[in-house]
Design a protein around this motif. Structure first.
Motif, mmCIF file in Angstrom:
data_model
loop_
_atom_site.group_PDB
_atom_site.id
_atom_site.type_symbol
_atom_site.label_atom_id
_atom_site.label_comp_id
_atom_site.label_asym_id
_atom_site.label_seq_id
_atom_site.Cartn_x
_atom_site.Cartn_y
_atom_site.Cartn_z
ATOM 1 N N ALA A 23 3.894 5.323 -2.435
ATOM 2 C CA ALA A 23 4.651 5.598 -3.665
ATOM 3 C C ALA A 23 6.123 5.943 -3.430
ATOM 4 N N PRO A 24 6.493 6.734 -2.421
ATOM 5 C CA PRO A 24 7.912 7.074 -2.236
ATOM 6 C C PRO A 24 8.828 5.871 -1.959
ATOM 7 N N PHE A 25 8.264 4.741 -1.568
ATOM 8 C CA PHE A 25 9.085 3.553 -1.340
ATOM 9 C C PHE A 25 9.734 3.054 -2.641
ATOM 10 N N ARG A 26 9.145 3.391 -3.779
ATOM 11 C CA ARG A 26 9.729 2.975 -5.068
ATOM 12 C C ARG A 26 11.144 3.516 -5.248
ATOM 13 N N ALA A 27 11.374 4.738 -4.798
ATOM 14 C CA ALA A 27 12.692 5.359 -4.949
ATOM 15 C C ALA A 27 13.766 4.616 -4.164
ATOM 16 N N LEU A 28 13.348 3.806 -3.182
ATOM 17 C CA LEU A 28 14.293 3.015 -2.388
ATOM 18 C C LEU A 28 14.373 1.570 -2.866
ATOM 19 N N GLY A 29 13.734 1.278 -4.000
ATOM 20 C CA GLY A 29 13.732 -0.087 -4.508
ATOM 21 C C GLY A 29 12.795 -1.006 -3.744
ATOM 22 N N MET A 30 11.840 -0.433 -3.053
ATOM 23 C CA MET A 30 10.898 -1.202 -2.237
ATOM 24 C C MET A 30 9.528 -1.226 -2.922
ATOM 25 N N ASP A 31 9.529 -1.678 -4.183
ATOM 26 C CA ASP A 31 8.295 -1.690 -4.965
ATOM 27 C C ASP A 31 7.202 -2.533 -4.318
ATOM 28 N N ALA A 32 7.573 -3.623 -3.668
ATOM 29 C CA ALA A 32 6.567 -4.479 -3.022
ATOM 30 C C ALA A 32 5.820 -3.709 -1.939
ATOM 31 N N VAL A 33 6.500 -2.832 -1.246
ATOM 32 C CA VAL A 33 5.845 -2.014 -0.223
ATOM 33 C C VAL A 33 4.941 -0.989 -0.908
ATOM 34 N N ALA A 34 5.442 -0.356 -1.960
ATOM 35 C CA ALA A 34 4.649 0.632 -2.690
ATOM 36 C C ALA A 34 3.388 0.004 -3.281
ATOM 37 N N ASP A 35 3.486 -1.249 -3.690
ATOM 38 C CA ASP A 35 2.355 -1.928 -4.330
ATOM 39 C C ASP A 35 1.415 -2.603 -3.349
ATOM 40 N N ASP A 36 1.768 -2.602 -2.059
ATOM 41 C CA ASP A 36 0.924 -3.244 -1.064
ATOM 42 C C ASP A 36 -0.441 -2.558 -1.048
ATOM 43 N N PRO A 37 -1.523 -3.323 -1.131
ATOM 44 C CA PRO A 37 -2.847 -2.675 -1.159
ATOM 45 C C PRO A 37 -3.158 -1.989 0.164
ATOM 46 N N PRO A 38 -3.978 -0.944 0.112
ATOM 47 C CA PRO A 38 -4.375 -0.259 1.340
ATOM 48 C C PRO A 38 -5.280 -1.164 2.173
ATOM 49 N N PRO A 39 -5.484 -0.803 3.436
ATOM 50 C CA PRO A 39 -6.393 -1.604 4.255
ATOM 51 C C PRO A 39 -7.781 -1.667 3.609
#
Length: 177
Positions: A23-39
């Motif tokens: 979730a904290p990746f959203r604050a950096l504009g990295m929504d794709a990382v934040a939305d990446d599914p868990p293993p």
């Protein structure tokens, strides 16, 4: 805090931790990382069976983070390190990495390796504070080149990425290799 191997029934909790840690990746504009599914559970089970999955639990037993490692080119490669942000800044990530380093050194492996976002404060700069150094492309082993290839295919190169390495003491505990 306790670092241990998780039980099979705890694996879904690790997926929740991964979602929270993203979730904290959203604050950096990295929504794709934040939305990446868990293993997926099958992948977590594979790491568990190979003794490459460790968790950190808070007093009282609540799981707060985990690390996935696997042997790559004579090193223990940190595939994932995630700590729930509710437990951030307590040294849990460092403790998981130190545990991974201790176990890897005991197995005769030379170093910990990982790939990371170069400019995310809780990624490469954090790992550098913990003794990892950035590797030049010319120093990448075949396994690290393969990891980077998979990351490029997954679209992670939209942001600068690096490979990093932390040397381990030999089995006697003397010096780095």
């Amino acid at each position: 805090m306790e670092i241990r191997t998780p039980r099979e029934g705890e694996l879904p909790v690790l997926q929740r931790i991964e979602r929270a840690a993203g979730a904290p990746f959203r604050a950096l504009g990295m929504d794709a990382v934040a939305d990446d599914p868990p293993p997926p559970l099958a992948e977590l089970r594979r790491y568990l069976a190979a003794d490459g999955l460790r968790v950190v639990a808070e007093p009282g037993g609540e799981l707060a983070g985990y690390v996935l490692t696997e042997p790559v080119d004579g090193c223990a490669h940190v595939e994932q390190l995630s700590v729930d942000p509710r437990f951030a800044r307590r040294g849990l990530g460092r403790a998981l990495l130190d545990d991974a380093a201790h176990r890897a050194a005991g197995a005769g492996l030379a170093a910990l390796t990982l790939t990371s976002f170069a400019d995310v404060p809780w990624n490469a700069p954090y790992y550098a504070r913990l003794g990892f150094r950035t590797l030049p492309d010319t120093a990448l082993t075949p396994g690290l080149r393969e990891a980077r290839r998979r990351e490029r295919e997954a679209g992670l190169d939209r942001w600068p990425r690096v490979c990093m390495r932390r040397e381990l003491p030999d089995r006697t505990g003397h010096g780095a290799r």
